[in-house]
Design an enzyme around this catalytic site. Structure first.
Site, short mmCIF file in Angstrom:
data_model
loop_
_atom_site.label_atom_id
_atom_site.label_comp_id
_atom_site.label_asym_id
_atom_site.label_seq_id
_atom_site.Cartn_x
_atom_site.Cartn_y
_atom_site.Cartn_z
N TYR A 187 -22.97 44.52 -13.99
CA TYR A 187 -23.09 43.06 -14.05
C TYR A 187 -24.28 42.60 -13.20
O TYR A 187 -25.09 41.78 -13.65
CB TYR A 187 -21.79 42.42 -13.55
CG TYR A 187 -21.75 40.92 -13.71
CD1 TYR A 187 -21.45 40.34 -14.94
CD2 TYR A 187 -21.98 40.07 -12.63
CE1 TYR A 187 -21.39 38.96 -15.09
CE2 TYR A 187 -21.92 38.69 -12.77
CZ TYR A 187 -21.63 38.15 -14.00
OH TYR A 187 -21.58 36.78 -14.15
N SER B 201 -26.40 34.33 -12.20
CA SER B 201 -25.29 34.47 -11.26
C SER B 201 -25.83 34.71 -9.87
O SER B 201 -26.97 35.19 -9.70
CB SER B 201 -24.40 35.65 -11.68
OG SER B 201 -23.45 35.96 -10.68
#
Length: 305
Positions: A186, A173
């Site tokens: 995350y 990501s």
């Protein structure tokens, strides 16, 4: 080795590699054939995992699909077969559990064969401020987004090394290269995934296993439902990404052995500036693009999904 000669060699190769990358940026190299390759995709029951399965199916790959959602897997299998997949095998596997990964991996080796393209795509997000994030969800995020990569590599990398042939794909990501408000766990998991994948790439180079390739994918927010509610401040510059577009970029990157893929391309520029700008200046740019408040409207996937 002589210091002067070694320095000269590095300078010459450095310039050559820069020119090579510029040439390939303008004139992309020929894409490798993945027909007959055994492609394992985690988190294949929905989103990017499902789209990758369908696209690899159309290219003639043998598919091994993992997910914890049987209904989602069944749908992906049906779509993959409709796209021309010669063989599709699906397995229920909880990637957050090491023993489950090893058990299902052994089953795959016996029933399908040695995986040659491994795509670690499964991921989850909590989307809460750090102090509001339950310990159980923090641990789950790290297990699914990071530790699962360790266990799948342990299971399938030895055969790739022995054959000097394979491809390791980490769907990370943009949050794996830049910290984001309300994404502490995350970001930590994606930073770890990026670092782990880079480290394994260095190991393969050190072992002279140049036939084992690595691709790290760092996309911005994708419109798959996982980050439902999140909006872009300047959608024409930094848009919420279309899943089809992202899947196509990933397939192209794998077939061209591209090591790092940032989507959209403006992320390369932002990451470049972040690497040397003062922190306050970098934060100013993040605020301009709305990244500081990105998660304020986050809802996430409905519970039933």
């Amino acid at each position: 080795m002589n210091f002067f000669l070694e320095t000269l060699r590095v300078i010459v190769l450095f310039v050559y590699y820069l020119l090579e990358s510029l040439v390939f940026l303008i004139l992309p190299g020929r894409k490798k054939n993945v027909s007959g390759e055994i492609v394992l995709i985690t988190g294949a029951g929905s989103g990017i995992g499902r789209l990758l399965a369908v696209k690899f199916a159309s290219l003639g790959a043998t598919l091994v699909l993992w997910d914890i959602n049987q209904e989602g897997l069944n749908c992906t299998v049906s779509l993959a077969r409709g796209s021309g997949a010669g063989r599709v095998q699906s397995y229920i596997c909880d990637c957050s559990k090491r023993q489950d990964v090893y058990r299902v991996a052994d089953q795959v080796k016996k029933e399908v064969g040695d995986v040659s393209i491994l795509i670690n795509n499964a991921g989850i997000v909590t989307g809460k401020r750090f102090l509001d994030s339950p310990d159980s969800l923090v641990e789950k995020t790290m297990h699914v987004n990071t530790m699962a990569h360790f266990w799948t590599y342990k299971a399938f990398l030895p055969a790739m090394i022995a054959a000097n042939h394979g491809h390791l794909v980490s769907i990370a990501s943009s949050a794996g290269v830049c910290g984001v408000n309300q994404l502490s766990d995350y970001c930590a998991s994606k930073f770890a995934a990026v670092g782990f994948a880079e480290s394994i790439d260095m190991e393969m180079r050190s072992l002279r296993r140049t036939g084992v390739k690595t691709t790290i994918v760092c996309p911005y927010v994708i419109n798959t439902g996982m980050f439902d509610g999140v909006k872009s401040k300047w959608p024409r510059v930094l848009p919420v990404l279309d899943p089809e577009y992202v899947a196509e970029r990933i397939i192209s990157a794998v077939r061209q052995n591209q090591e790092i893929v940032m989507i959209p391309r403006i992320l390369y520029v932002l990451y470049f500036f972040k690497s040397f700008l003062p922190v306050k200046a970098a934060v100013l740019i993040m605020d301009y693009f709305g990244i500081l408040d990105l998660m304020n409207t986050f809802k996430g996937r409905p519970k039933k999904e």
